[in-house]
Design an enzyme around this catalytic site. Sequence first.
Site, PDB file in Angstrom:
ATOM      1  CG  ASP A 203      -1.988   0.958   1.273  1.00  0.00           C
ATOM      2  OD1 ASP A 203      -2.863   0.824   0.408  1.00  0.00           O
ATOM      3  OD2 ASP A 203      -1.993   1.860   2.140  1.00  0.00           O
ATOM      4  CD  GLU A 257      -2.239   2.336  -3.677  1.00  0.00           C
ATOM      5  OE1 GLU A 257      -3.387   2.638  -3.986  1.00  0.00           O
ATOM      6  OE2 GLU A 257      -1.812   2.427  -2.506  1.00  0.00           O
TER       7      GLU A 257
HETATM    8  O1  TEU Z   1      -4.730   3.901  -1.595  1.00  0.00           O
HETATM    9  C1  TEU Z   1      -3.941   5.015  -1.827  1.00  0.00           C
HETATM   10  C2  TEU Z   1      -4.695   6.128  -2.367  1.00  0.00           C
HETATM   11  O2  TEU Z   1      -4.337   7.232  -2.112  1.00  0.00           O
HETATM   12  C3  TEU Z   1      -5.903   5.851  -3.182  1.00  0.00           C
HETATM   13  O3  TEU Z   1      -6.997   5.927  -2.363  1.00  0.00           O
HETATM   14  C4  TEU Z   1      -5.986   6.835  -4.278  1.00  0.00           C
HETATM   15  O4  TEU Z   1      -6.092   8.116  -3.744  1.00  0.00           O
HETATM   16  C5  TEU Z   1      -7.153   6.638  -5.156  1.00  0.00           C
HETATM   17  O5  TEU Z   1      -7.215   5.326  -5.567  1.00  0.00           O
HETATM   18  C6  TEU Z   1      -7.041   7.552  -6.355  1.00  0.00           C
HETATM   19  O6  TEU Z   1      -7.960   7.187  -7.328  1.00  0.00           O
HETATM   20  C7  TEU Z   1      -4.358   2.969  -0.669  1.00  0.00           C
HETATM   21  C8  TEU Z   1      -5.453   1.948  -0.525  1.00  0.00           C
HETATM   22  O7  TEU Z   1      -5.619   1.281  -1.746  1.00  0.00           O
HETATM   23  C9  TEU Z   1      -6.693   2.620  -0.064  1.00  0.00           C
HETATM   24  O8  TEU Z   1      -7.779   1.756   0.009  1.00  0.00           O
HETATM   25  C10 TEU Z   1      -6.404   3.191   1.290  1.00  0.00           C
HETATM   26  O9  TEU Z   1      -7.506   3.945   1.726  1.00  0.00           O
HETATM   27  C11 TEU Z   1      -5.169   4.097   1.281  1.00  0.00           C
HETATM   28  O10 TEU Z   1      -4.082   3.537   0.590  1.00  0.00           O
HETATM   29  C12 TEU Z   1      -4.691   4.317   2.690  1.00  0.00           C
HETATM   30  O11 TEU Z   1      -4.173   3.135   3.206  1.00  0.00           O
END
Ligand code: TEU
Length: 540
Positions: A203, A257
Amino acid sequence: METVNGYRRRWWKEAVVYQIYPRSFMDSDGDGIGDLRGILQKLAHIQGLGVDVIWLSPHFDSPNADNGYDIRDYRQVMAEFGTMADFDALLAAVHEAGMRLIIDLVVNHTSDEHAWFVESRKGPDNPYRDYYIWRPGHGDQPPNNWPSIFTGPAWTRDDENWYLHLFAEKQPDLNWDNPKVRGEVHDLMRFWLDKGIDGFRMDVIPFISKDPALPDMTPDELRRPQDVYANGPHVHDYLQEMHRDVLAHYDVMTVGEAFGVSLERTPDLVDERRGELDMVFQFDAVDIDRAPGGQWKPWRLQDFKAIFTRHDGALDRHGWPTVFLSNHDNPRIVSRYGDDSPTWRETSAMLFATLLMTMKGTPFLYQGDELGLTNYPFERVEQFDDVWVKNAWQSGGVDEAAFVANQNRVSRDHARIPMAWSDSPNGGFTTGRPWFLIHPDAGRINAATQGAVYDHFARLIAHRHAHLSLIYGDYRDLAPDHPQVFAYERSMPGERHLIVLNMSGEEVAFDVPEGAWAVGNYDAPSPLLRGWEARVYRVD
Ligand code: TEU
Protein backbone atom coordinates in the site's frame (compact mmCIF):
# COMPACT_ATOMS: atom_id res chain seq x y z
CA MET A 1 17.75 -18.36 -16.53
CA GLU A 2 15.25 -19.03 -19.29
CA THR A 3 14.17 -16.01 -21.32
CA VAL A 4 11.26 -15.43 -23.69
CA ASN A 5 11.45 -12.56 -26.17
CA GLY A 6 14.25 -11.11 -24.07
CA TYR A 7 12.38 -11.29 -20.74
CA ARG A 8 13.37 -13.52 -17.86
CA ARG A 9 10.59 -16.02 -17.26
CA ARG A 10 9.06 -15.58 -13.82
CA TRP A 11 5.85 -17.14 -12.47
CA TRP A 12 4.38 -13.80 -11.51
CA LYS A 13 4.81 -12.43 -15.03
CA GLU A 14 2.67 -15.31 -16.30
CA ALA A 15 0.09 -15.08 -13.52
CA VAL A 16 -3.39 -13.57 -13.42
CA VAL A 17 -4.31 -12.04 -10.06
CA TYR A 18 -7.77 -11.85 -8.48
CA GLN A 19 -8.30 -9.30 -5.71
CA ILE A 20 -10.63 -10.02 -2.80
CA TYR A 21 -12.01 -7.34 -0.49
CA PRO A 22 -12.77 -9.72 2.38
CA ARG A 23 -15.37 -7.54 4.04
CA SER A 24 -17.58 -7.74 0.96
CA PHE A 25 -16.80 -11.10 -0.59
CA MET A 26 -18.78 -13.75 1.29
CA ASP A 27 -20.15 -13.98 4.82
CA SER A 28 -20.09 -17.52 6.26
CA ASP A 29 -21.47 -16.86 9.74
CA GLY A 30 -24.39 -14.51 9.26
CA ASP A 31 -22.92 -11.45 11.00
CA GLY A 32 -23.30 -9.43 7.81
CA ILE A 33 -19.55 -9.10 7.24
CA GLY A 34 -17.52 -11.12 4.78
CA ASP A 35 -14.95 -13.46 6.30
CA LEU A 36 -12.15 -15.92 5.59
CA ARG A 37 -14.41 -18.98 5.82
CA GLY A 38 -16.63 -17.28 3.24
CA ILE A 39 -13.67 -17.06 0.89
CA LEU A 40 -12.97 -20.72 1.49
CA GLN A 41 -16.57 -21.54 0.52
CA LYS A 42 -16.16 -19.66 -2.74
CA LEU A 43 -12.71 -20.85 -3.68
CA ALA A 44 -14.08 -22.96 -6.55
CA HIS A 45 -15.55 -19.80 -8.08
CA ILE A 46 -12.08 -18.24 -8.19
CA GLN A 47 -10.28 -21.40 -9.20
CA GLY A 48 -12.77 -21.95 -12.02
CA LEU A 49 -11.66 -18.73 -13.64
CA GLY A 50 -8.16 -20.11 -13.96
CA VAL A 51 -6.49 -17.32 -12.00
CA ASP A 52 -3.13 -18.04 -10.41
CA VAL A 53 -2.90 -15.65 -7.50
CA ILE A 54 -5.35 -14.27 -4.95
CA TRP A 55 -4.61 -10.87 -3.41
CA LEU A 56 -6.36 -10.37 -0.13
CA SER A 57 -7.05 -6.78 0.90
CA PRO A 58 -6.12 -6.27 4.58
CA HIS A 59 -7.27 -9.06 6.87
CA PHE A 60 -5.54 -7.76 10.03
CA ASP A 61 -6.94 -6.52 13.31
CA SER A 62 -8.24 -3.00 12.70
CA PRO A 63 -10.79 -0.53 14.05
CA ASN A 64 -11.85 -0.02 10.42
CA ALA A 65 -11.51 3.73 10.07
CA ASP A 66 -10.48 2.89 6.48
CA ASN A 67 -11.79 -0.67 6.23
CA GLY A 68 -8.65 -2.40 7.38
CA TYR A 69 -6.11 -0.04 5.79
CA ASP A 70 -5.62 1.18 9.37
CA ILE A 71 -3.95 -1.73 11.15
CA ARG A 72 -3.99 -2.14 14.91
CA ASP A 73 -2.09 -5.42 15.10
CA TYR A 74 -0.16 -6.86 12.16
CA ARG A 75 -0.05 -10.32 13.69
CA GLN A 76 -3.76 -10.77 14.40
CA VAL A 77 -6.61 -11.54 12.05
CA MET A 78 -9.52 -9.09 12.09
CA ALA A 79 -11.97 -10.73 14.50
CA GLU A 80 -14.90 -10.19 12.14
CA PHE A 81 -13.00 -12.10 9.44
CA GLY A 82 -12.18 -15.08 11.65
CA THR A 83 -9.13 -16.49 13.39
CA MET A 84 -5.52 -17.26 12.58
CA ALA A 85 -6.60 -20.89 12.19
CA ASP A 86 -9.04 -19.75 9.49
CA PHE A 87 -6.23 -17.88 7.76
CA ASP A 88 -3.99 -20.94 7.87
CA ALA A 89 -6.82 -23.08 6.50
CA LEU A 90 -7.43 -20.61 3.69
CA LEU A 91 -3.75 -20.44 2.77
CA ALA A 92 -3.54 -24.24 2.72
CA ALA A 93 -6.67 -24.52 0.57
CA VAL A 94 -5.43 -21.91 -1.90
CA HIS A 95 -2.17 -23.81 -2.27
CA GLU A 96 -4.05 -27.10 -2.51
CA ALA A 97 -6.05 -25.59 -5.38
CA GLY A 98 -2.81 -24.76 -7.19
CA MET A 99 -3.03 -21.03 -6.58
CA ARG A 100 -0.95 -18.58 -4.57
CA LEU A 101 -1.95 -16.03 -1.95
CA ILE A 102 -0.55 -12.54 -1.51
CA ILE A 103 -1.51 -10.18 1.28
CA ASP A 104 -1.68 -6.43 1.70
CA LEU A 105 1.30 -4.79 3.38
CA VAL A 106 0.09 -1.47 4.80
CA VAL A 107 3.14 0.05 6.46
CA ASN A 108 3.22 3.70 5.45
CA HIS A 109 0.91 4.17 8.41
CA THR A 110 -0.76 2.21 11.19
CA SER A 111 -3.99 2.72 13.08
CA ASP A 112 -3.86 5.29 15.88
CA GLU A 113 -4.94 2.31 18.02
CA HIS A 114 -1.77 0.36 17.24
CA ALA A 115 0.25 -0.24 20.43
CA TRP A 116 3.18 1.73 18.97
CA PHE A 117 1.06 4.83 18.51
CA VAL A 118 -0.72 4.43 21.83
CA GLU A 119 2.76 4.60 23.40
CA SER A 120 4.09 7.24 21.02
CA ARG A 121 1.42 9.78 21.85
CA LYS A 122 2.17 9.52 25.57
CA GLY A 123 4.87 12.15 25.14
CA PRO A 124 8.31 13.14 23.84
CA ASP A 125 10.17 10.83 26.24
CA ASN A 126 8.32 7.68 25.34
CA PRO A 127 10.56 5.06 23.66
CA TYR A 128 8.04 4.79 20.82
CA ARG A 129 7.86 8.56 20.24
CA ASP A 130 10.14 8.35 17.24
CA TYR A 131 8.10 5.58 15.59
CA TYR A 132 5.88 8.35 14.18
CA ILE A 133 6.40 11.85 12.84
CA TRP A 134 5.82 14.52 15.48
CA ARG A 135 6.51 18.23 15.10
CA PRO A 136 5.64 21.41 16.94
CA GLY A 137 3.11 23.62 15.16
CA HIS A 138 3.24 27.33 14.45
CA GLY A 139 0.96 28.65 17.17
CA ASP A 140 -2.43 27.18 16.30
CA GLN A 141 -1.27 26.20 12.86
CA PRO A 142 0.13 22.82 11.78
CA PRO A 143 3.87 22.37 11.11
CA ASN A 144 3.39 22.76 7.35
CA ASN A 145 0.68 23.05 4.71
CA TRP A 146 0.60 19.39 3.64
CA PRO A 147 -2.89 18.09 2.88
CA SER A 148 -4.27 14.66 3.71
CA ILE A 149 -5.10 12.65 0.59
CA PHE A 150 -8.52 12.26 2.21
CA THR A 151 -8.96 16.11 2.42
CA GLY A 152 -8.14 18.46 5.28
CA PRO A 153 -4.68 18.96 6.81
CA ALA A 154 -2.22 16.05 7.07
CA TRP A 155 -1.57 16.96 10.73
CA THR A 156 -3.52 16.44 13.92
CA ARG A 157 -2.64 18.12 17.17
CA ASP A 158 -2.03 16.08 20.29
CA ASP A 159 -1.10 18.30 23.26
CA GLU A 160 1.75 20.58 22.22
CA ASN A 161 2.75 18.63 19.13
CA TRP A 162 1.24 17.47 15.89
CA TYR A 163 1.49 14.07 14.19
CA LEU A 164 1.60 13.52 10.44
CA HIS A 165 -1.06 11.46 8.66
CA LEU A 166 -1.11 11.51 4.87
CA PHE A 167 -4.47 9.74 5.02
CA ALA A 168 -7.14 9.81 7.77
CA GLU A 169 -6.56 11.20 11.23
CA LYS A 170 -6.72 7.62 12.52
CA GLN A 171 -3.84 6.59 10.18
CA PRO A 172 -0.64 8.14 11.61
CA ASP A 173 2.40 7.81 9.32
CA LEU A 174 5.27 5.67 10.55
CA ASN A 175 8.71 7.24 10.74
CA TRP A 176 10.75 5.08 8.37
CA ASP A 177 13.89 7.09 9.12
CA ASN A 178 13.92 5.25 12.46
CA PRO A 179 15.78 1.95 11.89
CA LYS A 180 13.69 0.32 14.62
CA VAL A 181 10.56 0.94 12.55
CA ARG A 182 12.15 -0.67 9.51
CA GLY A 183 13.21 -3.64 11.65
CA GLU A 184 9.65 -4.02 12.94
CA VAL A 185 8.28 -4.00 9.40
CA HIS A 186 10.81 -6.60 8.29
CA ASP A 187 9.85 -8.78 11.25
CA LEU A 188 6.15 -8.64 10.53
CA MET A 189 6.82 -9.44 6.88
CA ARG A 190 8.80 -12.52 7.94
CA PHE A 191 5.97 -13.54 10.26
CA TRP A 192 3.62 -13.90 7.26
CA LEU A 193 6.25 -15.13 4.82
CA ASP A 194 7.17 -17.93 7.20
CA LYS A 195 3.54 -19.03 7.17
CA GLY A 196 3.97 -19.55 3.45
CA ILE A 197 2.28 -16.56 1.82
CA ASP A 198 3.44 -15.84 -1.70
CA GLY A 199 4.02 -12.12 -1.63
CA PHE A 200 2.73 -8.67 -0.91
CA ARG A 201 0.77 -5.89 -2.48
CA MET A 202 2.32 -2.84 -0.84
CA ASP A 203 0.00 0.00 0.00
CA VAL A 204 1.24 3.51 -1.01
CA ILE A 205 4.77 2.20 -0.58
CA PRO A 206 6.54 5.16 -2.27
CA PHE A 207 5.19 7.42 0.51
CA ILE A 208 7.38 5.86 3.22
CA SER A 209 10.24 8.36 3.00
CA LYS A 210 9.59 11.99 3.92
CA ASP A 211 11.87 14.97 3.48
CA PRO A 212 12.88 15.57 7.13
CA ALA A 213 12.71 19.33 6.57
CA LEU A 214 8.99 18.91 5.79
CA PRO A 215 8.91 22.01 3.58
CA ASP A 216 5.63 23.68 2.64
CA MET A 217 4.25 22.68 -0.75
CA THR A 218 4.02 25.25 -3.51
CA PRO A 219 0.54 26.00 -4.94
CA ASP A 220 1.48 23.88 -7.91
CA GLU A 221 2.53 20.94 -5.75
CA LEU A 222 -0.69 21.24 -3.77
CA ARG A 223 -2.61 20.28 -6.91
CA ARG A 224 -0.94 16.85 -6.85
CA PRO A 225 0.39 16.27 -3.33
CA GLN A 226 0.92 12.57 -4.08
CA ASP A 227 3.83 13.56 -6.36
CA VAL A 228 5.57 15.14 -3.38
CA TYR A 229 4.69 12.28 -1.02
CA ALA A 230 6.03 9.66 -3.42
CA ASN A 231 9.37 11.40 -3.91
CA GLY A 232 11.03 11.33 -0.52
CA PRO A 233 14.82 11.06 -0.34
CA HIS A 234 15.20 7.47 0.91
CA VAL A 235 12.44 5.43 -0.69
CA HIS A 236 14.90 3.43 -2.80
CA ASP A 237 17.30 2.86 0.10
CA TYR A 238 14.50 1.51 2.26
CA LEU A 239 13.11 -0.73 -0.47
CA GLN A 240 16.55 -2.12 -1.30
CA GLU A 241 17.16 -2.81 2.35
CA MET A 242 13.79 -4.58 2.61
CA HIS A 243 14.62 -6.64 -0.44
CA ARG A 244 18.08 -7.57 0.82
CA ASP A 245 17.04 -8.37 4.38
CA VAL A 246 13.68 -10.02 3.72
CA LEU A 247 12.29 -10.56 0.23
CA ALA A 248 15.41 -11.99 -1.40
CA HIS A 249 15.14 -15.00 0.92
CA TYR A 250 11.74 -16.13 -0.39
CA ASP A 251 10.25 -16.96 -3.81
CA VAL A 252 7.53 -14.35 -3.70
CA MET A 253 6.04 -11.54 -5.79
CA THR A 254 5.71 -7.91 -4.82
CA VAL A 255 3.54 -5.23 -6.36
CA GLY A 256 3.71 -1.70 -5.04
CA GLU A 257 0.96 0.86 -5.30
CA ALA A 258 2.90 3.59 -7.11
CA PHE A 259 0.49 6.42 -6.40
CA GLY A 260 2.40 9.61 -7.27
CA VAL A 261 5.25 7.90 -9.16
CA SER A 262 5.77 9.18 -12.71
CA LEU A 263 6.44 6.80 -15.57
CA GLU A 264 9.95 8.21 -15.85
CA ARG A 265 10.69 7.10 -12.29
CA THR A 266 9.01 3.71 -12.53
CA PRO A 267 12.14 1.81 -13.64
CA ASP A 268 13.84 2.92 -10.42
CA LEU A 269 11.29 0.84 -8.50
CA VAL A 270 11.00 -2.21 -10.73
CA ASP A 271 14.27 -2.68 -12.62
CA GLU A 272 15.17 -6.22 -11.59
CA ARG A 273 18.84 -5.32 -11.28
CA ARG A 274 18.07 -2.86 -8.47
CA GLY A 275 16.39 -5.30 -6.08
CA GLU A 276 13.36 -3.25 -5.01
CA LEU A 277 9.91 -4.34 -6.23
CA ASP A 278 8.78 -6.75 -8.94
CA MET A 279 5.95 -4.60 -10.24
CA VAL A 280 3.96 -1.48 -9.47
CA PHE A 281 0.46 -0.22 -10.15
CA GLN A 282 0.44 2.93 -12.28
CA PHE A 283 -2.57 5.18 -11.91
CA ASP A 284 -2.87 6.75 -15.38
CA ALA A 285 -5.70 4.57 -16.66
CA VAL A 286 -7.79 4.84 -13.49
CA ASP A 287 -7.09 8.57 -13.26
CA ILE A 288 -8.17 9.29 -16.83
CA ASP A 289 -11.53 10.66 -15.71
CA ARG A 290 -10.21 12.64 -12.71
CA ALA A 291 -9.63 16.35 -12.46
CA PRO A 292 -7.59 17.68 -9.51
CA GLY A 293 -9.70 17.55 -6.38
CA GLY A 294 -11.34 14.29 -7.39
CA GLN A 295 -13.89 15.80 -9.76
CA TRP A 296 -15.00 13.58 -12.59
CA LYS A 297 -14.07 14.70 -16.09
CA PRO A 298 -14.87 13.23 -19.50
CA TRP A 299 -12.14 11.38 -21.41
CA ARG A 300 -11.33 10.36 -24.98
CA LEU A 301 -10.51 6.90 -26.28
CA GLN A 302 -7.39 8.24 -28.00
CA ASP A 303 -6.05 9.37 -24.61
CA PHE A 304 -6.94 6.05 -23.02
CA LYS A 305 -5.06 4.15 -25.72
CA ALA A 306 -2.05 6.45 -25.47
CA ILE A 307 -1.64 5.44 -21.80
CA PHE A 308 -0.88 1.84 -22.75
CA THR A 309 1.70 2.91 -25.31
CA ARG A 310 3.35 5.21 -22.78
CA HIS A 311 3.41 2.47 -20.15
CA ASP A 312 4.96 0.08 -22.59
CA GLY A 313 7.63 2.60 -23.53
CA ALA A 314 8.48 3.35 -19.90
CA LEU A 315 10.01 -0.06 -19.16
CA ASP A 316 12.68 -2.07 -20.89
CA ARG A 317 13.32 -5.82 -20.66
CA HIS A 318 14.42 -5.42 -17.02
CA GLY A 319 11.04 -4.22 -15.76
CA TRP A 320 7.57 -5.71 -15.82
CA PRO A 321 4.23 -3.85 -15.91
CA THR A 322 0.80 -4.53 -14.43
CA VAL A 323 -2.61 -4.02 -16.00
CA PHE A 324 -5.70 -3.10 -14.02
CA LEU A 325 -8.81 -1.02 -14.52
CA SER A 326 -10.43 -1.59 -11.16
CA ASN A 327 -9.80 -2.34 -7.50
CA HIS A 328 -11.35 -1.48 -4.15
CA ASP A 329 -10.55 2.22 -4.75
CA ASN A 330 -12.37 2.56 -8.05
CA PRO A 331 -15.81 2.42 -9.63
CA ARG A 332 -16.92 -0.62 -11.61
CA ILE A 333 -15.31 -1.18 -15.02
CA VAL A 334 -18.50 -1.49 -17.09
CA SER A 335 -20.06 1.61 -15.56
CA ARG A 336 -16.92 3.65 -15.97
CA TYR A 337 -15.29 2.64 -19.24
CA GLY A 338 -17.98 0.50 -20.84
CA ASP A 339 -21.75 0.71 -21.06
CA ASP A 340 -23.77 -0.65 -18.14
CA SER A 341 -27.14 -0.36 -19.90
CA PRO A 342 -29.01 -3.68 -20.26
CA THR A 343 -28.15 -3.77 -23.99
CA TRP A 344 -24.37 -3.59 -23.61
CA ARG A 345 -23.44 -4.48 -20.04
CA GLU A 346 -22.42 -8.09 -20.66
CA THR A 347 -20.82 -7.41 -24.02
CA SER A 348 -18.78 -4.49 -22.76
CA ALA A 349 -17.77 -6.42 -19.62
CA MET A 350 -16.42 -9.11 -21.95
CA LEU A 351 -14.59 -6.53 -24.02
CA PHE A 352 -12.70 -5.26 -20.96
CA ALA A 353 -11.93 -8.84 -19.97
CA THR A 354 -10.35 -9.16 -23.41
CA LEU A 355 -8.32 -6.00 -22.94
CA LEU A 356 -7.06 -7.06 -19.52
CA MET A 357 -6.08 -10.55 -20.66
CA THR A 358 -4.31 -9.51 -23.85
CA MET A 359 -2.48 -6.40 -22.67
CA LYS A 360 1.18 -6.48 -21.71
CA GLY A 361 1.69 -6.86 -17.98
CA THR A 362 0.37 -8.99 -15.16
CA PRO A 363 -3.42 -8.50 -15.06
CA PHE A 364 -5.26 -7.79 -11.80
CA LEU A 365 -9.00 -8.44 -11.61
CA TYR A 366 -11.20 -7.20 -8.84
CA GLN A 367 -13.98 -9.33 -7.36
CA GLY A 368 -17.14 -8.95 -9.42
CA ASP A 369 -15.36 -7.95 -12.64
CA GLU A 370 -15.91 -11.51 -13.76
CA LEU A 371 -19.66 -10.90 -13.42
CA GLY A 372 -19.76 -7.46 -15.02
CA LEU A 373 -21.03 -5.90 -11.80
CA THR A 374 -22.08 -2.24 -12.05
CA ASN A 375 -21.92 0.91 -9.93
CA TYR A 376 -24.41 1.44 -7.13
CA PRO A 377 -26.97 4.20 -7.72
CA PHE A 378 -26.23 6.36 -4.66
CA GLU A 379 -28.84 8.98 -3.88
CA ARG A 380 -27.83 10.49 -0.53
CA VAL A 381 -24.61 11.36 1.28
CA GLU A 382 -25.47 9.16 4.30
CA GLN A 383 -25.42 6.09 2.07
CA PHE A 384 -21.64 6.25 1.65
CA ASP A 385 -19.28 4.44 3.98
CA ASP A 386 -15.88 5.68 2.74
CA VAL A 387 -13.98 7.92 5.18
CA TRP A 388 -12.76 9.93 2.19
CA VAL A 389 -16.34 10.70 1.11
CA LYS A 390 -17.23 11.71 4.66
CA ASN A 391 -14.21 14.00 4.97
CA ALA A 392 -14.85 15.55 1.57
CA TRP A 393 -18.50 16.19 2.44
CA GLN A 394 -17.58 17.77 5.76
CA SER A 395 -15.15 20.11 4.06
CA GLY A 396 -18.27 21.62 2.45
CA GLY A 397 -18.66 23.90 -0.53
CA VAL A 398 -21.13 21.98 -2.70
CA ASP A 399 -24.78 21.06 -2.48
CA GLU A 400 -25.76 17.48 -1.84
CA ALA A 401 -27.13 16.73 -5.31
CA ALA A 402 -23.93 17.89 -7.03
CA PHE A 403 -21.76 16.10 -4.47
CA VAL A 404 -23.65 12.81 -4.84
CA ALA A 405 -23.67 13.12 -8.63
CA ASN A 406 -19.88 13.40 -8.64
CA GLN A 407 -19.46 10.57 -6.13
CA ASN A 408 -21.65 8.39 -8.33
CA ARG A 409 -18.92 8.79 -10.95
CA VAL A 410 -15.84 8.45 -8.74
CA SER A 411 -16.68 6.79 -5.42
CA ARG A 412 -14.62 3.93 -4.05
CA ASP A 413 -17.79 2.57 -2.47
CA HIS A 414 -19.08 1.23 -5.80
CA ALA A 415 -16.51 -1.53 -5.51
CA ARG A 416 -17.00 -2.06 -1.81
CA ILE A 417 -20.64 -3.10 -1.64
CA PRO A 418 -21.06 -6.85 -1.19
CA MET A 419 -20.59 -9.34 -4.03
CA ALA A 420 -23.70 -10.72 -5.67
CA TRP A 421 -23.80 -14.51 -5.61
CA SER A 422 -27.42 -15.51 -6.26
CA ASP A 423 -31.02 -14.36 -6.17
CA SER A 424 -31.27 -15.25 -2.47
CA PRO A 425 -31.87 -12.34 -0.08
CA ASN A 426 -28.88 -9.96 0.02
CA GLY A 427 -27.61 -11.43 -3.21
CA GLY A 428 -26.61 -14.55 -1.28
CA PHE A 429 -23.81 -12.60 0.42
CA THR A 430 -25.12 -13.03 3.96
CA THR A 431 -28.02 -14.57 5.83
CA GLY A 432 -27.78 -11.72 8.33
CA ARG A 433 -27.94 -7.96 8.03
CA PRO A 434 -25.31 -6.87 5.49
CA TRP A 435 -22.73 -4.34 6.72
CA PHE A 436 -23.26 -2.24 3.59
CA LEU A 437 -25.77 -1.65 0.81
CA ILE A 438 -26.82 -4.48 -1.46
CA HIS A 439 -27.03 -3.56 -5.14
CA PRO A 440 -30.64 -3.24 -6.32
CA ASP A 441 -29.76 -5.52 -9.25
CA ALA A 442 -28.11 -8.20 -7.09
CA GLY A 443 -31.01 -10.61 -7.54
CA ARG A 444 -30.63 -10.38 -11.31
CA ILE A 445 -26.92 -9.77 -11.91
CA ASN A 446 -25.02 -12.30 -9.82
CA ALA A 447 -22.69 -15.27 -10.04
CA ALA A 448 -25.58 -17.62 -10.78
CA THR A 449 -26.77 -15.64 -13.81
CA GLN A 450 -23.52 -14.25 -15.17
CA GLY A 451 -22.07 -17.47 -16.51
CA ALA A 452 -21.50 -15.95 -19.93
CA VAL A 453 -19.22 -13.17 -18.65
CA TYR A 454 -17.49 -15.53 -16.21
CA ASP A 455 -16.90 -18.15 -18.92
CA HIS A 456 -15.51 -15.50 -21.21
CA PHE A 457 -12.98 -14.49 -18.57
CA ALA A 458 -12.06 -18.13 -18.07
CA ARG A 459 -11.63 -18.68 -21.82
CA LEU A 460 -9.40 -15.63 -22.13
CA ILE A 461 -7.29 -16.57 -19.12
CA ALA A 462 -6.79 -20.06 -20.54
CA HIS A 463 -5.84 -18.58 -23.90
CA ARG A 464 -3.35 -16.23 -22.26
CA HIS A 465 -1.79 -19.07 -20.33
CA ALA A 466 -1.43 -21.11 -23.50
CA HIS A 467 0.22 -18.34 -25.55
CA LEU A 468 3.46 -16.78 -24.46
CA SER A 469 3.09 -13.95 -27.01
CA LEU A 470 0.17 -12.64 -24.97
CA ILE A 471 2.49 -12.49 -21.98
CA TYR A 472 5.95 -11.64 -23.28
CA GLY A 473 5.10 -10.40 -26.77
CA ASP A 474 5.81 -6.82 -27.84
CA TYR A 475 2.92 -4.39 -27.77
CA ARG A 476 1.98 -2.09 -30.64
CA ASP A 477 -1.10 0.09 -31.04
CA LEU A 478 -2.20 -0.23 -34.67
CA ALA A 479 -4.71 2.60 -34.80
CA PRO A 480 -3.87 5.16 -32.10
CA ASP A 481 -6.04 7.88 -33.63
CA HIS A 482 -9.13 5.80 -34.32
CA PRO A 483 -12.03 7.33 -32.34
CA GLN A 484 -13.84 4.03 -31.67
CA VAL A 485 -11.53 1.08 -32.20
CA PHE A 486 -8.65 -0.06 -30.02
CA ALA A 487 -6.57 -2.41 -32.17
CA TYR A 488 -3.17 -3.70 -31.15
CA GLU A 489 -0.80 -6.54 -31.68
CA ARG A 490 1.24 -8.67 -29.32
CA SER A 491 4.06 -10.30 -31.11
CA MET A 492 7.29 -12.17 -30.71
CA PRO A 493 9.27 -14.32 -33.10
CA GLY A 494 7.03 -17.22 -34.14
CA GLU A 495 3.79 -16.07 -32.50
CA ARG A 496 1.57 -13.07 -33.03
CA HIS A 497 -1.87 -11.97 -31.85
CA LEU A 498 -4.05 -9.18 -33.10
CA ILE A 499 -6.67 -7.76 -30.76
CA VAL A 500 -9.51 -5.64 -32.09
CA LEU A 501 -11.87 -3.91 -29.67
CA ASN A 502 -14.83 -1.80 -30.71
CA MET A 503 -15.12 0.56 -27.77
CA SER A 504 -18.58 1.80 -28.74
CA GLY A 505 -22.15 0.60 -29.17
CA GLU A 506 -22.05 1.48 -32.90
CA GLU A 507 -21.19 -0.82 -35.77
CA VAL A 508 -17.78 0.02 -37.21
CA ALA A 509 -16.01 -1.00 -40.38
CA PHE A 510 -12.44 -1.99 -39.59
CA ASP A 511 -9.97 -3.96 -41.63
CA VAL A 512 -9.52 -7.32 -39.97
CA PRO A 513 -7.17 -10.08 -41.06
CA GLU A 514 -7.83 -13.47 -42.58
CA GLY A 515 -6.05 -15.26 -39.76
CA ALA A 516 -7.63 -17.57 -37.25
CA TRP A 517 -10.10 -15.97 -34.92
CA ALA A 518 -9.29 -17.25 -31.44
CA VAL A 519 -11.59 -15.70 -28.85
CA GLY A 520 -14.44 -13.22 -29.16
CA ASN A 521 -17.56 -11.98 -27.41
CA TYR A 522 -19.88 -12.68 -30.35
CA ASP A 523 -20.60 -16.14 -31.72
CA ALA A 524 -19.35 -15.90 -35.28
CA PRO A 525 -17.24 -13.24 -36.95
CA SER A 526 -18.92 -10.74 -39.25
CA PRO A 527 -17.47 -8.20 -41.69
CA LEU A 528 -18.45 -5.24 -39.50
CA LEU A 529 -17.45 -4.93 -35.88
CA ARG A 530 -20.64 -4.97 -33.83
CA GLY A 531 -21.30 -2.93 -30.66
CA TRP A 532 -18.57 -3.52 -28.04
CA GLU A 533 -17.25 -6.42 -30.06
CA ALA A 534 -13.88 -7.83 -28.98
CA ARG A 535 -11.86 -10.22 -31.14
CA VAL A 536 -8.57 -11.90 -30.54
CA TYR A 537 -6.87 -13.23 -33.70
CA ARG A 538 -3.93 -15.55 -33.95
CA VAL A 539 -2.08 -14.16 -36.98
CA ASP A 540 1.36 -15.77 -37.19
O1 TEU B 1 -4.73 3.90 -1.59
C1 TEU B 1 -3.94 5.02 -1.83
C2 TEU B 1 -4.69 6.13 -2.37
O2 TEU B 1 -4.34 7.23 -2.11
C3 TEU B 1 -5.90 5.85 -3.18
O3 TEU B 1 -7.00 5.93 -2.36
C4 TEU B 1 -5.99 6.84 -4.28
O4 TEU B 1 -6.09 8.12 -3.74
C5 TEU B 1 -7.15 6.64 -5.16
O5 TEU B 1 -7.21 5.33 -5.57
C6 TEU B 1 -7.04 7.55 -6.35
O6 TEU B 1 -7.96 7.19 -7.33
C7 TEU B 1 -4.36 2.97 -0.67
C8 TEU B 1 -5.45 1.95 -0.53
O7 TEU B 1 -5.62 1.28 -1.75
C9 TEU B 1 -6.69 2.62 -0.06
O8 TEU B 1 -7.78 1.76 0.01
C10 TEU B 1 -6.40 3.19 1.29
O9 TEU B 1 -7.51 3.95 1.73
C11 TEU B 1 -5.17 4.10 1.28
O10 TEU B 1 -4.08 3.54 0.59
C12 TEU B 1 -4.69 4.32 2.69
O11 TEU B 1 -4.17 3.13 3.21
